[in-house]
Design an enzyme around this catalytic site. Structure first.
Site, PDB file in Angstrom:
ATOM      1  N   ASP A 141       5.299  -0.188   5.568  1.00 43.11           N
ATOM      2  CA  ASP A 141       5.006  -0.335   4.133  1.00 43.11           C
ATOM      3  C   ASP A 141       5.085   1.014   3.435  1.00 43.11           C
ATOM      4  OD1 ASP A 141       2.191  -1.525   2.128  1.00 43.11           O
ATOM      5  OD2 ASP A 141       4.360  -1.674   1.823  1.00 43.11           O
ATOM      6  N   ASP A 169       7.016  -4.961   4.850  1.00 41.46           N
ATOM      7  CA  ASP A 169       6.726  -5.393   3.481  1.00 41.46           C
ATOM      8  C   ASP A 169       7.909  -5.033   2.576  1.00 41.46           C
ATOM      9  OD1 ASP A 169       4.351  -4.525   0.865  1.00 41.46           O
ATOM     10  OD2 ASP A 169       5.297  -6.439   1.329  1.00 41.46           O
ATOM     11  N   ASN A 170       8.021  -5.722   1.437  1.00 43.22           N
ATOM     12  CA  ASN A 170       8.950  -5.352   0.357  1.00 43.22           C
ATOM     13  C   ASN A 170      10.429  -5.451   0.718  1.00 43.22           C
ATOM     14  OD1 ASN A 170       6.592  -2.853   0.155  1.00 43.22           O
ATOM     15  ND2 ASN A 170       6.731  -4.447  -1.428  1.00 43.22           N
TER      16      ASN A 170
HETATM   17  O1  LIG Z   1       6.757   2.488  -2.594  1.00 41.69           O
HETATM   18  C1  LIG Z   1       6.054   1.634  -2.080  1.00 41.69           C
HETATM   19  N1  LIG Z   1       5.318   1.885  -1.000  1.00 41.69           N
HETATM   20  C2  LIG Z   1       5.348   3.215  -0.418  1.00 41.69           C
HETATM   21  C3  LIG Z   1       4.164   4.027  -0.904  1.00 41.69           C
HETATM   22  C4  LIG Z   1       3.851   5.001   0.151  1.00 41.69           C
HETATM   23  N2  LIG Z   1       2.609   5.310   0.544  1.00 41.69           N
HETATM   24  N3  LIG Z   1       2.744   6.161   1.547  1.00 41.69           N
HETATM   25  C5  LIG Z   1       4.049   6.369   1.744  1.00 41.69           C
HETATM   26  C6  LIG Z   1       4.603   7.176   2.759  1.00 41.69           C
HETATM   27  C7  LIG Z   1       5.874   7.710   2.682  1.00 41.69           C
HETATM   28  C8  LIG Z   1       6.386   8.459   3.712  1.00 41.69           C
HETATM   29  C9  LIG Z   1       5.620   8.666   4.826  1.00 41.69           C
HETATM   30  N4  LIG Z   1       5.813   9.372   5.971  1.00 41.69           N
HETATM   31  C10 LIG Z   1       4.665   9.231   6.683  1.00 41.69           C
HETATM   32  N5  LIG Z   1       3.789   8.496   6.064  1.00 41.69           N
HETATM   33  C11 LIG Z   1       4.349   8.129   4.895  1.00 41.69           C
HETATM   34  C12 LIG Z   1       3.828   7.383   3.869  1.00 41.69           C
HETATM   35  N6  LIG Z   1       4.782   5.654   0.866  1.00 41.69           N
HETATM   36  C13 LIG Z   1       5.921   0.274  -2.693  1.00 41.69           C
HETATM   37  C14 LIG Z   1       6.414   0.087  -3.976  1.00 41.69           C
HETATM   38  C15 LIG Z   1       6.286  -1.155  -4.603  1.00 41.69           C
HETATM   39  C16 LIG Z   1       6.816  -1.359  -5.973  1.00 41.69           C
HETATM   40  C17 LIG Z   1       7.391  -2.572  -6.325  1.00 41.69           C
HETATM   41  C18 LIG Z   1       7.894  -2.781  -7.607  1.00 41.69           C
HETATM   42  C19 LIG Z   1       7.814  -1.761  -8.539  1.00 41.69           C
HETATM   43  F1  LIG Z   1       8.256  -1.956  -9.786  1.00 41.69           F
HETATM   44  C20 LIG Z   1       7.224  -0.539  -8.191  1.00 41.69           C
HETATM   45  C21 LIG Z   1       6.737  -0.345  -6.924  1.00 41.69           C
HETATM   46  C22 LIG Z   1       5.635  -2.219  -3.955  1.00 41.69           C
HETATM   47  C23 LIG Z   1       5.143  -2.021  -2.670  1.00 41.69           C
HETATM   48  O2  LIG Z   1       4.503  -3.033  -1.997  1.00 41.69           O
HETATM   49  C24 LIG Z   1       5.288  -0.794  -2.029  1.00 41.69           C
HETATM   50  O3  LIG Z   1       4.810  -0.671  -0.749  1.00 41.69           O
HETATM   51 MG   LIG Z   2       4.387  -2.630   0.054  1.00 41.98          MG
END
Ligand SMILES: O=C(NCCc1nnc(-c2ccc3[nH]cnc3c2)[nH]1)c1cc(-c2ccc(F)cc2)cc(O)c1O
Ligand SMILES: [Mg+2]
Length: 214
Positions: A141, A169-170
């Site tokens: 996710d 997810d997604n």
């Molecule tokens: O970007 C998402 N999720 C990612 C956050 C994250 N939180 N942590 C990280 C990380 C990234 C590198 C990493 N490397 C190691 N850990 C890490 C963690 N990335 C995400 C975006 C949406 C979304 C949908 C429609 C829209 F209009 C806008 C947004 C919905 C969702 O369910 C999501 O999961």
């Molecule tokens: Mg998500």
């Protein structure tokens, strides 16, 4: 300097949830995201599918990529049998700080190891850092363009065993086309799509469940 959305989400948990009660933490976050401010938690609809897959797998060791505010961390950890461990990787220190407090409010800190850093660097260290042989369950996710490289990295590091379950997810919104293409066409996985909706909206989204065949 005002508060951030994760900080406002945490305040809603501290105000509306009961300490040590994971379900009240889940309900408080869902209420906040539905009635106050949307946030990118897996949400209640996809969350129920996540719950059913976690319960079916009943993992001893689980990995979550992308902690964010800890909503899915709480959903997963509350279902884990005694003695099992959930390792969750978060890249963003501000997200990790909020998640740590959300997980603590739910009283699940003893089941969860929150590790800060990029997944690409941390996955190869899982055996050394945590003595993990392999993961029974992985929830993807995090950044959508990291799903494929990190799935391949888990394979290369022998962190998957016959029967390990990946749940992503997604896969529709924002979408993970390269990951879907790979996992659905690989002879090493058996995949199934669970149609749902983007958290707290009517937009289509879904989860892809893939069993590693070894
Ligand atoms: O970007 C998402 N999720 C990612 C956050 C994250 N939180 N942590 C990280 C990380 C990234 C590198 C990493 N490397 C190691 N850990 C890490 C963690 N990335 C995400 C975006 C949406 C979304 C949908 C429609 C829209 F209009 C806008 C947004 C919905 C969702 O369910 C999501 O999961
Ligand atoms: Mg998500």
């Amino acid at each position: 300097t005002g508060s951030t959305r994760p900080q406002r989400l945490l305040r809603a948990v501290q105000k509306n949830a009961t300490q040590g009660d994971p379900q009240s933490v889940i309900n408080a976050i869902d209420h906040f995201c539905r009635h106050k401010e949307w946030a990118m938690n897996v949400g209640d609809e996809k969350g129920s599918i996540l719950d059913s897959v976690v319960s079916e797998v009943n993992p001893s060791t689980a990995l979550e990529l992308g902690t964010y505010c800890g909503y899915s961390t709480v959903r997963i950890a509350r279902l884990l049998p005694p003695g099992s461990q959930l390792i969750t990787l978060e890249f963003n220190p501000a997200y990790a700080a909020v998640a740590k407090q959300v997980i603590g409010w739910a009283g699940l800190q003893d089941k969860v190891q929150l590790v800060e850093g990029p997944s690409g660097d941390l996955i190869p260290q899982m055996k050394d850092l945590f003595g993990v042989q392999s993961f029974d369950f992985v929830f993807l996710d995090h950044w959508k363009d990291r799903y494929l490289p990190d799935a391949k990295l888990l394979e290369e590091c022998s962190l998957l065993r016959k029967g390990s379950v990946l749940l992503a997810d997604n896969v529709i919104c924002p979408g993970t086309p390269e990951y879907l293409e790979y996992i659905r066409n690989s002879p090493r996985y058996e995949s199934r799509y669970f149609k749902s909706h983007l958290e707290y909206t009517k937009v289509e989204d879904g989860l892809e469940k893939s069993v590693f065949l070894g």
